[in-house]
Design an enzyme around this catalytic site. Structure first.
Site, mmCIF file in Angstrom:
data_model
loop_
_atom_site.group_PDB
_atom_site.id
_atom_site.type_symbol
_atom_site.label_atom_id
_atom_site.label_comp_id
_atom_site.label_asym_id
_atom_site.label_seq_id
_atom_site.Cartn_x
_atom_site.Cartn_y
_atom_site.Cartn_z
ATOM 1 N N LYS A 279 0.790 -1.227 0.000
ATOM 2 C CA LYS A 279 0.000 0.000 0.000
ATOM 3 C C LYS A 279 0.827 1.283 0.000
ATOM 4 O O LYS A 279 0.395 2.316 -0.508
ATOM 5 C CB LYS A 279 -0.942 0.006 1.204
ATOM 6 N N ASP B 295 -7.926 -0.013 6.769
ATOM 7 C CA ASP B 295 -7.989 -1.258 7.535
ATOM 8 C C ASP B 295 -6.618 -1.620 8.086
ATOM 9 O O ASP B 295 -6.470 -2.630 8.768
ATOM 10 C CB ASP B 295 -8.512 -2.381 6.653
#
Length: 404
Positions: free
Chosen positions: A78, A125
């Site tokens: 990410k 998350d």
């Protein structure tokens, strides 16, 4: 929710009418993105693991797994998106092209004096928020991160270890995004989110471009192994930014000879699958309490969805035990194959591949994907054991068993 896989074939993916533009993900643009990432001193290409013996067992030619657990020491891919989006944001503040902005220039006192103090905020998350917080830390800036209820305390603490403020809320993921957005407006912060809405499209697109670095690496690594193109690419989806980035670069690079693709989601957060069934963007509400925390997103990124709707060949909605299966398969390789430590969100595509090639009840999925002895499949393990305790519960103790 049932414990069976659901799927739908996208017939229009192989038609040439009304295709979404993939110009923002063309090879020249993504080379520019990769060059930006290469300016980071901690950059190196993450491994592309070849699982030849597993492939033989599954009756296909080869399997290649891009192992993102090594990315920038953060155990997940990410950071590629968050760091590039912040880089583009800083470049625009400075009035320069991203090609002229390196990691060292971003960190420099001259840049910090010009752009001032910035607080970046996001909902996550775990992995995206950690990437944004890490990038902010590297630049001497601040970050505030919101997580949905049920998020892992370990992932929360990893974010806080960067110096960021981070909180687990009592909201689901999509409402945590809205909280981040509202607080950004209230406090003058800059939101770095991987989904688009009206008036907010540039940053999500920059994040998608950032993700594409790992596929560009994969293309080069495959060529080094004598593979001009994989026959198949399977990719997981949350909001669809990663999946859209991968699918977009595949379409831009391989054009009409692009690999067959499948998008795989948790069945408790399968907004892409439902959108494909309904022929329009369809959201999923509620808690979305799947073990695939990085994919527990109920509202599609419209940029990603438009690309997937145009080009993706198949959408699959999978129960948690498919992800657990993938974790165990990758973590317990055949002799001669390399071990890959893959987390819940990272391993679901492997679980999907294993299930459709070994379970007779999924033969129609295998046939739809045209998987056979000539197939060379590319998967991306997007994260390592970002929650080590849960990883051990699944891989060691057999939590979420898979039954044919």
């Amino acid at each position: 929710m049932g414990n069976e896989m659901k799927w739908i074939r996208n017939i229009k993916a192989r038609l040439e009418d009304n295709k979404a533009s993939v110009e923002a993900l063309n090879i020249d643009e993504i080379r520019k993105v990769k060059n930006f990432h290469k300016s980071f001193p901690m950059y190196f290409e993450t491994p592309l693991v070849e699982l030849k013996n597993l492939a033989g067992y599954l009756g296909i030619s080869n399997i290649f797994v891009k192992d993102e657990s090594y990315r920038f020491g953060l155990n997940a891919f990410k950071v590629l998106g968050g760091s590039y989006a912040i880089g583009k944001y800083v470049a625009e503040k400075l009035g320069v092209d991203i090609s002229d902005l390196t990691f060292e220039k971003m960190k420099g006192s001259d840049t910090r004096q010009k752009i001032g103090q910035i607080t970046f905020t996001t909902a996550t998350d775990g992995n995206h928020g950690r990437g944004v917080a890490w990038a902010a830390q590297q630049l001497g800036q601040k970050a505030v991160v919101y997580m949905p209820k049920g998020s892992s305390e370990i992932r929360l603490n990893n974010i806080r270890a960067t110096g960021a403020e981070a909180y687990i809320t009592d909201l689901n993921y999509d409402d945590a995004v809205r909280l981040s957005y509202e607080n950004a407006k209230k406090h003058g912060w800059q939101i770095i989110q991987d989904t688009a809405w009206k008036g907010y499209k540039n940053i999500p697109l920059w994040i998608m471009q950032g993700y594409a670095t790992m596929l560009l690496e994969s293309i080069g690594q495959l060529k080094e192994k004598g593979i001009d193109r994989p026959t198949h690419v399977f990719i997981q989806a949350g909001v669809g930014s990663l999946a859209g980035a991968v699918q977009g670069l595949i379409a831009a690079y391989y054009k009409e000879n692009r690999p067959i693709s499948a998008v795989v989601e948790p069945n408790k957060a399968d907004c892409m699958y439902r959108s494909a069934v309904n022929g329009k963007i369809t959201s999923v509400g509620g808690d979305m309490d799947t073990i695939m925390a990085g994919l527990a997103c109920g509202e599609p990124n419209p940029i990603g969805w438009n690309i997937l709707d145009s080009y993706c060949d198949l959408f699959a909605s999978c129960p948690d035990n498919i992800a657990a299966l993938g974790m165990r398969v990758l973590g317990n390789p055949f002799s001669g194959d390399e071990k890959v430590i893959s987390g819940e969100s990272g391993a679901v595509t492997m679980g999907f591949l294993y299930a459709v090639t070994t379970n007779e009840k999924y033969k129609d999925v295998k046939d739809a994907l045209e998987l056979d002895e000539n197939s060379k499949v590319l998967l991306i393990s997007t994260e390592g054991d970002t929650d080590p305790e849960n990883y051990r519960e699944i891989v060691w103790n057999g939590k979420y068993p898979y039954m044919k």
